[in-house]
Enzyme design. Sequence first.
Site, PDB file in Angstrom:
ATOM      1  N   LEU A  33      -6.549  17.828   3.792  1.00 42.21           N
ATOM      2  CA  LEU A  33      -8.132  17.570   3.742  1.00 42.21           C
ATOM      3  C   LEU A  33      -8.355  16.952   2.402  1.00 42.21           C
ATOM      4  CD1 LEU A  33     -11.081  18.197   4.590  1.00 42.21           C
ATOM      5  CD2 LEU A  33     -10.808  20.251   3.613  1.00 42.21           C
ATOM      6  N   TYR A  34      -9.204  15.849   2.636  1.00 49.09           N
ATOM      7  CA  TYR A  34      -9.930  15.149   1.559  1.00 49.09           C
ATOM      8  C   TYR A  34     -11.239  16.098   1.657  1.00 49.09           C
ATOM      9  CZ  TYR A  34      -6.854  11.753  -0.356  1.00 49.09           C
ATOM     10  OH  TYR A  34      -5.744  11.116  -1.240  1.00 49.09           O
TER      11      TYR A  34
ATOM     12  N   LYS B  40      -2.565  21.130  -2.930  1.00 47.57           N
ATOM     13  CA  LYS B  40      -1.644  19.933  -2.978  1.00 47.57           C
ATOM     14  C   LYS B  40      -2.064  18.898  -4.230  1.00 47.57           C
ATOM     15  CE  LYS B  40       0.652  15.929  -0.862  1.00 47.57           C
ATOM     16  NZ  LYS B  40      -0.124  14.954  -1.416  1.00 47.57           N
TER      17      LYS B  40
ATOM     18  N   SER C  77       2.710  18.129  -6.645  1.00 44.14           N
ATOM     19  CA  SER C  77       3.025  16.520  -6.166  1.00 44.14           C
ATOM     20  C   SER C  77       2.009  15.872  -7.242  1.00 44.14           C
ATOM     21  CB  SER C  77       2.208  16.361  -5.112  1.00 44.14           C
ATOM     22  OG  SER C  77       2.011  15.135  -4.687  1.00 44.14           O
TER      23      SER C  77
ATOM     24  N   TYR D  85       0.832  -1.155  -0.141  1.00 47.20           N
ATOM     25  CA  TYR D  85       0.028   0.067  -0.033  1.00 47.20           C
ATOM     26  C   TYR D  85       0.885   1.296   0.089  1.00 47.20           C
ATOM     27  CZ  TYR D  85      -2.903   3.807   1.554  1.00 47.20           C
ATOM     28  OH  TYR D  85      -3.531   4.950   1.909  1.00 47.20           O
TER      29      TYR D  85
ATOM     30  N   THR E  99      -6.010  18.435  -1.052  1.00 48.73           N
ATOM     31  CA  THR E  99      -5.928  17.387  -1.885  1.00 48.73           C
ATOM     32  C   THR E  99      -6.355  17.569  -3.353  1.00 48.73           C
ATOM     33  OG1 THR E  99      -4.553  15.751  -0.169  1.00 48.73           O
ATOM     34  CG2 THR E  99      -5.235  15.016  -2.666  1.00 48.73           C
TER      35      THR E  99
ATOM     36  N   ARG F  82       7.005   8.792   1.789  1.00 48.90           N
ATOM     37  CA  ARG F  82       7.377   7.463   2.246  1.00 48.90           C
ATOM     38  C   ARG F  82       8.525   7.038   3.036  1.00 48.90           C
ATOM     39  NH1 ARG F  82       5.554   7.236  -3.464  1.00 48.90           N
ATOM     40  NH2 ARG F  82       4.021   5.658  -3.976  1.00 48.90           N
TER      41      ARG F  82
ATOM     42  N   SER G  62      -2.847  13.451   7.856  1.00 47.14           N
ATOM     43  CA  SER G  62      -3.670  13.083   6.759  1.00 47.14           C
ATOM     44  C   SER G  62      -5.238  12.973   7.299  1.00 47.14           C
ATOM     45  CB  SER G  62      -3.471  11.572   6.199  1.00 47.14           C
ATOM     46  OG  SER G  62      -4.529  11.290   5.841  1.00 47.14           O
TER      47      SER G  62
ATOM     48  N   HIS H 100       0.950  12.855  -6.254  1.00 44.76           N
ATOM     49  CA  HIS H 100       0.791  11.773  -5.102  1.00 44.76           C
ATOM     50  C   HIS H 100       1.557  10.797  -5.064  1.00 44.76           C
ATOM     51  CE1 HIS H 100      -3.562  11.535  -3.142  1.00 44.76           C
ATOM     52  NE2 HIS H 100      -3.027  10.471  -2.710  1.00 44.76           N
TER      53      HIS H 100
HETATM   54  C1  LAC Z   1      -3.376   7.360  -0.671  1.00 43.86           C
HETATM   55  C2  LAC Z   1      -4.651   8.371  -0.184  1.00 43.86           C
HETATM   56  C3  LAC Z   1      -5.375   7.906   1.057  1.00 43.86           C
HETATM   57  O1  LAC Z   1      -2.789   7.887  -1.454  1.00 43.86           O
HETATM   58  O2  LAC Z   1      -4.221   9.739  -0.295  1.00 43.86           O
HETATM   59  O3  LAC Z   1      -3.666   6.166  -0.596  1.00 43.86           O
END
Ligand code: LAC
Length: 385
Positions: A145-146, A248, A270, A41, A172, A327, A123, A272
């Site tokens: 924030l989502y 972002k 970004s 993940y 985001t 990460r 997050s 993501h």
């Molecule tokens: C992800 C989300 C939760 O990338 O931002 O998994």
Amino acid sequence: MERIEEKRQSASNSSAATMMINIADYEAKARSKMLPAAYDYFAGGALDERTIANNQAAFGDIHLVPRVLRGASTPKISTRLAGHSLAAPIIISPTAFHGLAHPDGEVATATAANALGTIMTVSTTASSAIADVTSATSYPVWFQLYMLKDRAITRDLVREAEVAGCKAIVLTVDVPAWGRRERDMRNEFALPKGAVIKSLLLKGREDFYDGTMNVPLSQFISERFKFDLTWEDVVWLRGVTKLPVFVKGVVHPLDAVEAVKSGAAGVIISNHGGRQLDTCIPTLFALPSIVQAIGDRVPIVLDGGIRRGVDVLKAIALGATAVAVGRPVIWGIAADGARGATRVLEIIRDEFRNAMSLCGCNSITEITSDLLRWNTTKRVLLPRA
Ligand code: LAC
């Protein structure tokens, strides 16, 4: 005699093998300790995961041309970002579910942010309660924030972050659809039984989330999060909070301009971490055209691919105010909790300081683009800088 020598040799080999001196060491250690689906993940991304690889490889496509005889043996690496004093231009990107990496969750990460002297972004989908995260550090915590489908619940969530003492909202904007993450699809990735997204436990909103997740993560998110955002949502968000709003997930210069027009306090470049659109431009290559488009009207933070201190230096030389790491911090907490994440941040910081010395930079402002040359032996399509 020989046996003693053999023993000595094997002891030193094994301690060399377990020495943790760079981020790759932490990733290897983290991987050995994590559930395979949890490792996937965090490590994984969309489709062929080219963007993950390219985000990192982009830094190798720029050569450094150091200056000498500048007395730069003790560079000053502290800086300011959005009014905050930071020990280094390195902040923590939002990443989800730190509890999958370590039982202390985001509290461990915040402890590391405090030890380094920098910002942590917590997050929307955190394993720890937001207030527990802010309590663990005296440095600013930003809240990622989502936007949720339900405006009123979104407002509650923002309010929760404000009350907990978060200093900015990081919206985001790169999830108009969930990225196709094939590792997660194969693993049918969901949180393990008993794992709770404490950041989403809102009083009186148990209908929205009651602490259980019985469906794959992508389904959980697509049922609750608002995907069809427009710039009007940024304006709406600014209307419901006094906190500065960072946008972002921007890589296009016209979107950076739009963000500034919409009143964003800063832009976080970004993709993501390569988890959304595969083959998206590496963030480092997106940086020059964004700098050209918005100048220094708002801070620009570069997220994606930072694994080394030289990467930080290159991003700053191209005009980033700071970089954000995701990460590596997960690998740090998975390997050794708050201590591991602290070490990870210290390693990047120490490498950055070392790179500044070796490039002849005494302070952040001396990190300029004349120190860089694009590797012209590669046919890389670069944005017009
Ligand atoms: C992800 C989300 C939760 O990338 O931002 O998994």
